[in-house]
Design an enzyme around this catalytic site. Structure first.
Site, short mmCIF file in Angstrom:
data_model
loop_
_atom_site.label_atom_id
_atom_site.label_comp_id
_atom_site.label_asym_id
_atom_site.label_seq_id
_atom_site.Cartn_x
_atom_site.Cartn_y
_atom_site.Cartn_z
N GLN A 1 -45.83 -14.61 -2.20
CA GLN A 1 -47.44 -14.34 -2.22
C GLN A 1 -47.93 -14.45 -0.89
O GLN A 1 -47.45 -15.29 0.07
CB GLN A 1 -47.97 -15.48 -2.99
N ASP B 1 -44.84 -12.93 -14.17
CA ASP B 1 -45.23 -12.55 -13.15
C ASP B 1 -45.12 -10.98 -12.84
O ASP B 1 -44.20 -10.94 -11.91
CB ASP B 1 -45.24 -13.41 -12.11
N CYS C 1 -51.37 -9.07 -11.31
CA CYS C 1 -52.23 -8.66 -10.00
C CYS C 1 -52.97 -7.42 -10.41
O CYS C 1 -53.68 -6.67 -9.45
CB CYS C 1 -51.12 -8.41 -9.18
N PHE D 1 -39.62 -12.80 -14.66
CA PHE D 1 -39.83 -11.77 -13.04
C PHE D 1 -39.87 -12.91 -12.15
O PHE D 1 -40.88 -13.13 -11.28
CB PHE D 1 -41.20 -11.20 -13.14
N ASN E 1 -40.84 -18.94 -7.54
CA ASN E 1 -41.88 -19.37 -6.99
C ASN E 1 -42.59 -20.33 -7.98
O ASN E 1 -43.33 -21.34 -7.87
CB ASN E 1 -42.86 -18.31 -6.54
#
Length: 322
Positions: free
Chosen positions: A156, A254, A280, A185, A190
């Site tokens: 990110q 994600d 996103c 994903f 993260n």
């Protein structure tokens, strides 16, 4: 976002016909030269300021397609990814060596020709020839998670907002010590690694080989032994788990901009009752949420995250249950 400007940890610049670095104009291939990016971290802008006047940079202009500047936040140094149109000749390679070794704040340079890796050039600030980018994520319980990625790997761009996003994932997942988490994903881990400290097990998958290498390395760095990571696409990975009659409690999603419509039916077969979806792209998110509802899931919470201040882009996190 805590920072409205100077939040980006990486930028990509293109080489203009006049030999200056800059960004493409809107809906154009014309390059607008810049001397400073108001969205980039100051360490990146310092390197951007150094490059045009650095030794031999003008001699490289004819073979440079684009330049990526990647911040390693823990170290405060920048890795340069040079995307070249052809392999550098000996004199040009010498110019690259000089840029890496004489520029303050430069960790090193990665040379790529038409997207393919060619070589690494070590800078003066490279401890033990470690080319990884280093991050430290503050977790909700007050501890830190040390994370690394290879240059070119995904992370990110807004560190402060990423920590807020992680905090929401941890809170909304409502994990228990016997929870089994599936991250389809996973990238460098993260979101799955912050949860790994709270659950029984984590299984992560990603199609990018370097992402899986990073996730495995990051689990080891943080002493997490309940994580398993595989290089597989989300669809193939989910179908493999279904065939193996595996069961999970929580799914982390994600996906890239195209969303994850094809994997949603498999989540039902895997027994997943809680989904945390980070998106996103609002359009594909809305499409996927309709599929979730048809599969018996219910939307619990939605929050938009201003991950990219000064742009129209947003990140959205959704909690679903079944």
């Amino acid at each position: 976002s805590p920072l409205s400007f100077h939040y980006r940890q990486r930028i990509r610049l293109h080489m203009g016909r006049n030999g200056n670095l800059g960004f493409h104009r809107n809906q154009s291939h014309e390059v607008q030269p810049i001397k400073k990016c108001l969205l980039a971290r100051e360490e990146i802008n310092e390197v951007l300021d150094y490059l045009p006047g650095s030794p031999g940079f003008d001699k490289l202009a004819g073979i440079i397609d684009s330049v990526e500047l990647l911040l390693s936040p823990v170290e405060g140094s920048v890795t340069i990814m040079l995307h070249l149109s052809r392999k550098p000749r000996p004199a040009e390679r010498k110019c690259i060596d000089e840029i890496a070794k004489e520029g303050a704040g430069i960790k090193g340079i990665v040379i790529l020709v038409k997207g393919a890796f060619i070589d690494l050039v070590y800078g003066t600030q490279l401890p033990e020839k470690d080319f990884l980018l280093h991050f430290s994520h503050a977790l909700p319980e007050g501890s830190n998670l040390h994370m690394t990625i290879e240059p070119g790997g995904f992370c990110q761009v807004n560190a402060e907002q990423n920590e807020q996003l992680i905090a929401h994932v941890v809170k909304w997942a409502e994990t228990e010590t016997n929870s089994r988490v599936l991250d389809l994903f996973c990238g460098m881990g993260n979101f799955s690694l912050p949860l790994a400290r709270r659950v029984e097990s984590v299984v992560g998958m990603d199609l990018q080989r370097s992402a899986i290498r990073s996730a495995i390395r990051n689990a080891e760095l943080n002493g997490l032994e309940n994580c398993t990571f595989f290089q597989k696409s989300a669809v193939d990975g989910a179908q493999t788990l279904v065939a193996g009659k595996k069961r999970f409690d929580i799914a982390l999603l994600d996906p890239p901009r195209e969303g994850c419509a094809a994997v949603i039916p498999s989540l039902v077969e895997l027994g997943i009752t809680k989904v945390i979806y980070i998106s996103c792209d609002p359009a594909t998110l809305c499409r996927d949420l309709q599929i979730f509802i048809k599969e018996g899931y219910m939307i619990e919470k939605i929050k938009m995250v201003d991950m990219f201040p000064q742009t129209h882009h947003i990140e959205t996190i959704v909690s679903l249950c079944r």
